[in-house]
Scaffold this motif. Structure first.
Motif, PDB file in Angstrom:
ATOM      1  N   SER A   1       0.838  -1.200   0.000  1.00 52.67           N
ATOM      2  CA  SER A   1       0.000   0.000   0.000  1.00 52.67           C
ATOM      3  C   SER A   1       0.871   1.248   0.000  1.00 52.67           C
ATOM      4  O   SER A   1       1.960   1.257   0.597  1.00 52.67           O
ATOM      5  CB  SER A   1      -0.916   0.004   1.226  1.00 52.67           C
ATOM      6  N   LEU A   2       0.375   2.279  -0.695  1.00 55.05           N
ATOM      7  CA  LEU A   2       1.157   3.503  -0.858  1.00 55.05           C
ATOM      8  C   LEU A   2       0.204   4.616  -1.269  1.00 55.05           C
ATOM      9  O   LEU A   2      -0.630   4.424  -2.148  1.00 55.05           O
ATOM     10  CB  LEU A   2       2.182   3.276  -1.980  1.00 55.05           C
TER      11      LEU A   2
ATOM     12  N   ALA B   1      10.246   8.790  -1.745  1.00 54.37           N
ATOM     13  CA  ALA B   1      11.366   7.917  -2.109  1.00 54.37           C
ATOM     14  C   ALA B   1      11.008   6.493  -1.718  1.00 54.37           C
ATOM     15  O   ALA B   1      10.431   6.261  -0.661  1.00 54.37           O
ATOM     16  CB  ALA B   1      12.631   8.357  -1.395  1.00 54.37           C
ATOM     17  N   ILE B   2      11.296   5.563  -2.610  1.00 55.22           N
ATOM     18  CA  ILE B   2      11.150   4.147  -2.260  1.00 55.22           C
ATOM     19  C   ILE B   2      12.534   3.524  -2.294  1.00 55.22           C
ATOM     20  O   ILE B   2      13.214   3.538  -3.327  1.00 55.22           O
ATOM     21  CB  ILE B   2      10.205   3.408  -3.231  1.00 55.22           C
ATOM     22  N   MET B   3      12.957   3.039  -1.148  1.00 55.52           N
ATOM     23  CA  MET B   3      14.286   2.432  -1.035  1.00 55.52           C
ATOM     24  C   MET B   3      14.126   0.958  -0.707  1.00 55.52           C
ATOM     25  O   MET B   3      13.111   0.549  -0.152  1.00 55.52           O
ATOM     26  CB  MET B   3      15.089   3.129   0.065  1.00 55.52           C
ATOM     27  N   GLY B   4      15.145   0.209  -1.059  1.00 53.31           N
ATOM     28  CA  GLY B   4      15.065  -1.210  -0.728  1.00 53.31           C
ATOM     29  C   GLY B   4      16.144  -1.969  -1.451  1.00 53.31           C
ATOM     30  O   GLY B   4      16.668  -1.507  -2.473  1.00 53.31           O
ATOM     31  N   PRO B   5      16.496  -3.127  -0.928  1.00 56.01           N
ATOM     32  CA  PRO B   5      17.555  -3.916  -1.559  1.00 56.01           C
ATOM     33  C   PRO B   5      17.124  -4.447  -2.922  1.00 56.01           C
ATOM     34  O   PRO B   5      15.938  -4.422  -3.257  1.00 56.01           O
ATOM     35  CB  PRO B   5      17.767  -5.073  -0.573  1.00 56.01           C
ATOM     36  N   ASN B   6      18.087  -4.894  -3.678  1.00 53.77           N
ATOM     37  CA  ASN B   6      17.794  -5.491  -4.985  1.00 53.77           C
ATOM     38  C   ASN B   6      16.847  -6.656  -4.819  1.00 53.77           C
ATOM     39  O   ASN B   6      16.991  -7.448  -3.893  1.00 53.77           O
ATOM     40  CB  ASN B   6      19.080  -5.987  -5.645  1.00 53.77           C
ATOM     41  N   GLY B   7      15.881  -6.731  -5.718  1.00 53.22           N
ATOM     42  CA  GLY B   7      14.964  -7.860  -5.687  1.00 53.22           C
ATOM     43  C   GLY B   7      13.791  -7.668  -4.743  1.00 53.22           C
ATOM     44  O   GLY B   7      12.971  -8.572  -4.581  1.00 53.22           O
ATOM     45  N   SER B   8      13.674  -6.471  -4.127  1.00 52.15           N
ATOM     46  CA  SER B   8      12.580  -6.282  -3.162  1.00 52.15           C
ATOM     47  C   SER B   8      11.254  -5.970  -3.863  1.00 52.15           C
ATOM     48  O   SER B   8      10.207  -5.979  -3.223  1.00 52.15           O
ATOM     49  CB  SER B   8      12.940  -5.188  -2.158  1.00 52.15           C
ATOM     50  N   GLY B   9      11.293  -5.673  -5.168  1.00 56.30           N
ATOM     51  CA  GLY B   9      10.042  -5.476  -5.908  1.00 56.30           C
ATOM     52  C   GLY B   9       9.790  -4.036  -6.330  1.00 56.30           C
ATOM     53  O   GLY B   9       8.684  -3.695  -6.762  1.00 56.30           O
TER      54      GLY B   9
ATOM     55  N   LYS C   1      11.161  -7.488   0.333  1.00 59.65           N
ATOM     56  CA  LYS C   1      10.416  -8.701  -0.036  1.00 59.65           C
ATOM     57  C   LYS C   1       8.963  -8.448  -0.404  1.00 59.65           C
ATOM     58  O   LYS C   1       8.060  -9.132   0.070  1.00 59.65           O
ATOM     59  CB  LYS C   1      10.503  -9.720   1.099  1.00 59.65           C
ATOM     60  N   GLY C   2       8.767  -7.434  -1.234  1.00 65.33           N
ATOM     61  CA  GLY C   2       7.429  -7.232  -1.779  1.00 65.33           C
ATOM     62  C   GLY C   2       6.451  -6.506  -0.878  1.00 65.33           C
ATOM     63  O   GLY C   2       5.240  -6.526  -1.132  1.00 65.33           O
ATOM     64  N   ARG C   3       6.970  -5.854   0.183  1.00 65.07           N
ATOM     65  CA  ARG C   3       6.086  -5.065   1.053  1.00 65.07           C
ATOM     66  C   ARG C   3       6.770  -3.768   1.425  1.00 65.07           C
ATOM     67  O   ARG C   3       8.001  -3.689   1.427  1.00 65.07           O
ATOM     68  CB  ARG C   3       5.809  -5.824   2.356  1.00 65.07           C
ATOM     69  N   VAL C   4       5.953  -2.751   1.799  1.00 62.55           N
ATOM     70  CA  VAL C   4       6.527  -1.562   2.434  1.00 62.55           C
ATOM     71  C   VAL C   4       6.626  -1.893   3.913  1.00 62.55           C
ATOM     72  O   VAL C   4       5.616  -2.177   4.565  1.00 62.55           O
ATOM     73  CB  VAL C   4       5.631  -0.324   2.214  1.00 62.55           C
ATOM     74  N   VAL C   5       7.855  -1.883   4.434  1.00 65.06           N
ATOM     75  CA  VAL C   5       8.021  -2.304   5.828  1.00 65.06           C
ATOM     76  C   VAL C   5       8.183  -1.129   6.769  1.00 65.06           C
ATOM     77  O   VAL C   5       8.023  -1.262   7.978  1.00 65.06           O
ATOM     78  CB  VAL C   5       9.204  -3.281   5.994  1.00 65.06           C
ATOM     79  N   LYS C   6       8.521   0.036   6.247  1.00 62.95           N
ATOM     80  CA  LYS C   6       8.605   1.199   7.117  1.00 62.95           C
ATOM     81  C   LYS C   6       8.457   2.463   6.291  1.00 62.95           C
ATOM     82  O   LYS C   6       8.943   2.545   5.170  1.00 62.95           O
ATOM     83  CB  LYS C   6       9.947   1.213   7.864  1.00 62.95           C
ATOM     84  N   SER C   7       7.792   3.481   6.820  1.00 64.90           N
ATOM     85  CA  SER C   7       7.699   4.776   6.164  1.00 64.90           C
ATOM     86  C   SER C   7       8.056   5.850   7.163  1.00 64.90           C
ATOM     87  O   SER C   7       7.861   5.678   8.369  1.00 64.90           O
ATOM     88  CB  SER C   7       6.276   5.021   5.647  1.00 64.90           C
ATOM     89  N   GLY C   8       8.623   6.960   6.666  1.00 64.30           N
ATOM     90  CA  GLY C   8       8.985   8.036   7.574  1.00 64.30           C
ATOM     91  C   GLY C   8       9.402   9.267   6.802  1.00 64.30           C
ATOM     92  O   GLY C   8       9.185   9.341   5.582  1.00 64.30           O
ATOM     93  N   GLY C   9      10.024  10.223   7.475  1.00 66.95           N
ATOM     94  CA  GLY C   9      10.493  11.456   6.831  1.00 66.95           C
ATOM     95  C   GLY C   9      11.837  11.241   6.173  1.00 66.95           C
ATOM     96  O   GLY C   9      12.344  10.112   6.128  1.00 66.95           O
ATOM     97  N   LYS C  10      12.428  12.328   5.666  1.00 70.91           N
ATOM     98  CA  LYS C  10      13.680  12.181   4.918  1.00 70.91           C
ATOM     99  C   LYS C  10      14.812  11.630   5.774  1.00 70.91           C
ATOM    100  O   LYS C  10      15.764  11.059   5.276  1.00 70.91           O
ATOM    101  CB  LYS C  10      14.066  13.488   4.248  1.00 70.91           C
ATOM    102  N   GLU C  11      14.718  11.804   7.104  1.00 74.98           N
ATOM    103  CA  GLU C  11      15.769  11.299   7.995  1.00 74.98           C
ATOM    104  C   GLU C  11      15.861   9.767   7.976  1.00 74.98           C
ATOM    105  O   GLU C  11      16.910   9.202   8.254  1.00 74.98           O
ATOM    106  CB  GLU C  11      15.592  11.830   9.415  1.00 74.98           C
TER     107      GLU C  11
END
Ligand SMILES: Nc1ncnc2c1ncn2[C@@H]1O[C@H](COP(=O)(O)OP(=O)(O)O)[C@@H](O)[C@H]1O
Ligand SMILES: [Mg+2]
Lengths: 498, 250
Positions: free
Chosen positions: B23-24, B33-41, B223-233
């Motif tokens: 969800s987003l 910004a969407i960050m995440g390791p390679n292969g996270s989707g 792994k195919g999910r948003v696991v945390k959201s927050g500010g630029k920090e």
């Protein structure tokens, strides 16, 4: 795979049934009795008021044809043609001789207007948008000879050409008015005995264009012929003969369309080109004969012999073809490089869709010293079509320093079509240098998605990618034709009727 | 109303689920910004939003300006204002960049019922946008992306973004393969397009890019999910501690 599959499905649904030129013109016509015999040949010759030598020439070809069999080596399949079930001559019932356009049946004029062909002597080619967003395009004149079924109905700009000394007229008139030129050159490149279809043409050809450009003359305008098959069950056998005398230059365009019909129609033309010393002929074709419907019913059998003879030293012949139509195409525009330092070129785009079968290519026969040739062929196959490039490059023992470069690229749209490349190379002397490159690729799904992400529809994306693929060839066409060809290519692949 | 709402999105490729209920929500004027390791989707998400074939949506929905995006063909989405700057822009031989840009822009305008640009007007517009991105004219006369360097390809993507004026820009790994100077030019181009009428989703593996394009919201994907959201920090936090802490959370 999904995007490509979708394209393939769409192309299959809409493509060929929406042939844009498939209307029929309702006019009375004057036909020879059905079937082929010596009488048919005599009938045609008499209709054309031909001199006796011409009739003899035809009869000799006819007798030769009786001894020949249809060639089978091409990668095309079609039911046996019944040559007795065809009409060999059909002419619009004319009001005697035509001296101005006003005397032509208005229905025929309307047909050519629908086809977008400028028969009126006006500079109609204003406002053509240059591709690529380049600015500026001058108005240019194009002289047109229009051939309707078996006869030529109008040749424009005659007077202006005459002033330059250029002869451009229906070949039936040239036989009467310039017999010395016709006798000298007719059959000198494609002899009456050449091949089954050429021999048949020699016996029964009814009209076509004749061009003679005298020494040192650069033809002041593009010359053009439009061929239209209208009548049912009628073969069209036109004959074109173009001679560029020493140091002359001419650019010639040929366009073809036919109505949409369930039965197959036979088109067996012969084109002969001759260049003398330092002369050049540039011959361009946009062939859009009716390809048949989506089930493969109907369409034109296009069995054509086109050959140029670079008879003089330093002469040049260049063929450019855009082949989008016909149920079957059997066509190998060739160059005989006889004169020293002569040059032959072949630029081709051949598109097959639906059930179309294309077997096309070229022959470059190097006979003179330091002769060069260049072949650029782009084949595009979609639907369940088969698209074959067949080429022959040979160097004679005496053709020292012969050079050829060949590049054949094929593009496949979908996975039910086929592309084949059959190059023959034969060098009889060790100084000949022949290079050959060939690629086959599938239209890339990633490229299509990139385009649709930018707002192009799937069809527009295919059109754009394909036009990029064929660009090297389209650039060889005169500008107006390049624009037309570009549209035609998009239409024949996308079905988005314009 | 939000510009983009992705709700509980589930996506499979070849029977294998890649996004497991993602969800987003993105509002106009925001940069996410969407960050995440390679292969996270991350790329999968961007492709599904843009409508790339080959993905099966097995659950959830995507609303764009309140409309069901998944019902639209990819070209309709583009016409409505969805733009994806590709991680690996493709080459289109024989089609000059100028011709491509004009064809695409006019296709979009036509589909929206707007008048098409005539050649002189188009060239004027293109020249001004190109010069602001340091793109020379001779690059535009070449085939689309043919023989372009990595930096040139990315600038070409941003050029299109500037020309088409989309309301949602998704930039997939814009920083990959760029040296620091090329990155700065590209980021300046993107920043110039920040506007209250537009939102951006910046996908990246590295925090570095976010020094140049400063986001309002940062999401961490694993792994195919948003696991945390927050500010630029949050981006800086990730830079210090790495993705490993989230692997377990997913
Ligand atoms: N077309 C595809 N076919 C099979 N697997 C795919 C495909 N696209 C992505 N995947 C798989 O989905 C997962 C997510 O990939 P991707 O979205 O490219 O991640 P990211 O962009 O975050 O690196 C990976 O395990 C990848 O192997
Ligand atoms: Mg990725």
């Amino acid at each position: 795979m999904a995007a490509v599959q979708e394209t393939v499905d769409r192309v299959r649904r809409i493509d060929v049934d929406q042939y844009r030129y498939g209307f029929e013109t309702l006019i009375e016509s004057d036909k020879a009795p059905k079937g082929l015999s010596e009488d048919t040949v005599r009938f045609i010759s008499a209709k054309k008021n031909e001199p006796a030598w011409m009739l003899e020439w035809r009869l000799e070809a006819y007798r030769r044809w009786l001894t020949m069999t249809e060639p089978k080596w091409a990668r095309v399949n079609y039911p046996k043609i019944d040559y007795q079930d065809l009409y060999y001559y059909a002419a619009p019932k004319a009001k005697k001789t035509v001296s101005s356009l006003d005397e032509i049946d208005p229905e025929i004029l309307k047909t050519y207007e629908k086809l977008g062909i400028p028969l009126r002597e006006v500079e109609v080619l204003e406002g053509v948008v240059r591709p690529e967003g380049e600015e500026g395009s001058g108005q240019r004149k194009i002289a047109v000879d229009a051939v309707f079924d078996s006869v030529s109905v109008a040749t424009t700009f005659q007077k202006e050409l005459k002033k330059a000394g250029v002869i451009f007229m229906p070949i039936s008139e040239a036989i009467r008015e310039h017999p010395e030129l016709v006798k000298k050159y007719l059959g000198s490149v494609v002899p009456t005995s050449d091949n089954y279809f050429a021999t048949l043409n020699s016996a029964v050809f009814s009209d076509g264009s004749f061009v003679y450009v005298p020494p040192g003359v650069r033809c002041p305008m593009e010359l053009s012929t439009y061929f239209r098959i209208n009548e049912r069950n009628t073969g069209q056998f036109e004959r074109t003969l173009i001679i560029a005398d020493k140091g002359a230059y001419v650019s010639y365009l040929e366009g073809c369309t036919a109505p949409q019909r369930d039965e197959n129609q036979l088109h067996a033309a012969v084109v002969e080109l001759v260049t003398l010393d330092d002369a050049e002929i540039k011959y361009s074709t946009v062939q859009n004969w009716y390809p048949g419907n989506s089930e493969g019913v109907g369409g034109i059998y296009n069995f054509v012999t086109k050959r140029g003879d670079c008879r003089g030293n330093n002469s040049k012949i260049s063929w450019t073809q855009v082949e989008t139509g016909s149920a079957i195409t059997w066509k190998y525009p060739s160059c005989i490089l006889r004169g020293d330092n002569s040059r032959g070129e072949f630029y081709s785009v051949a598109i097959s869709n639906g059930h179309q079968q294309v077997d096309s290519g070229t022959k470059m026969i190097h006979l003179g010293k330091n002769t060069t040739s260049r072949i650029i062929s782009k084949g595009i196959a979609a639907g369940v079509s088969q698209n074959t490039y067949r080429g022959l490059v040979t160097a004679h023992r005496k053709a020292t320093g012969a050079r050829n470069f060949t590049a054949c690229d094929s593009l496949l749209i979908g996975d039910k079509c086929g592309a084949h490349t059959v190059p023959y190379v034969e060098a009889k002397n060790s100084s000949a240098l022949f290079e050959h490159e060939a690629t086959t690729s599938k239209i890339s799904e990633d490229v299509l998605f990139y385009c649709v992400q930018r707002g192009l529809t799937q069809e527009e994306a295919v059109g754009l990618v394909v036009n990029g693929f064929v660009k090297d060839v389209l650039q060889q066409l005169p500008m107006e034709f390049a624009v037309e060809a570009q549209k035609l290519i998009s239409i024949s692949l996308e079905g988005s009727v314009g | 109303m939000s510009l983009l709402e992705v709700k509980d999105l589930q996506v499979s490729v070849d029977e294998r689920e890649i996004l497991h209920g993602l969800s987003l929500t993105v509002n106009l004027g925001e940069i996410h910004a969407i960050m995440g390791p390679n292969g996270s989707g991350k790329s999968t998400l961007s492709h599904v939003i843009a409508g790339k074939p080959g993905y099966e949506v097995t659950g959830g929905e995507i609303l764009f300006k309140g409309e069901d995006l998944l019902e639209m063909s990819p070209d309709e989405r583009a016409v409505k204002g969805v733009f994806l700057a590709f991680q690996y822009p493709v080459e289109i031989p024989g089609v000059t960049t100028i011709n491509f840009l004009r064809t695409a822009l006019n296709a979009q305008r036509k589909a929206r019922g707007e008048s098409e640009f005539l050649v002189p007007d188009f060239l004027k517009k293109m020249r001004s946008v190109a010069s602001s991105l340091n793109i020379p004219m001779d690059m535009l006369k070449r085939g689309v992306n043919v023989g372009f360097s990595g930096g040139e390809k990315k600038r070409n993507e941003i050029l299109q973004m500037a020309l088409f004026e989309p309301s949602l820009c998704i930039l997939d790994e814009m920083d990959s393969g760029l040296d620091i100077d090329a990155l700065r030019v590209a980021a300046d181009g993107v920043n110039a397009l920040r506007s209250p009428d537009r939102a951006m989703v910046v996908i990246t593996h590295y925090q570095r890019l976010l020094n140049y394009i400063v986001p309002d919201v940062v999401h961490v994907m694993s792994k195919g999910r948003v696991v945390k959201s927050g500010g630029k920090e949050l981006a800086l936090e990730l830079e210090a501690s790495g993705y490993a802490q989230f692997e377990d959370a997913a």
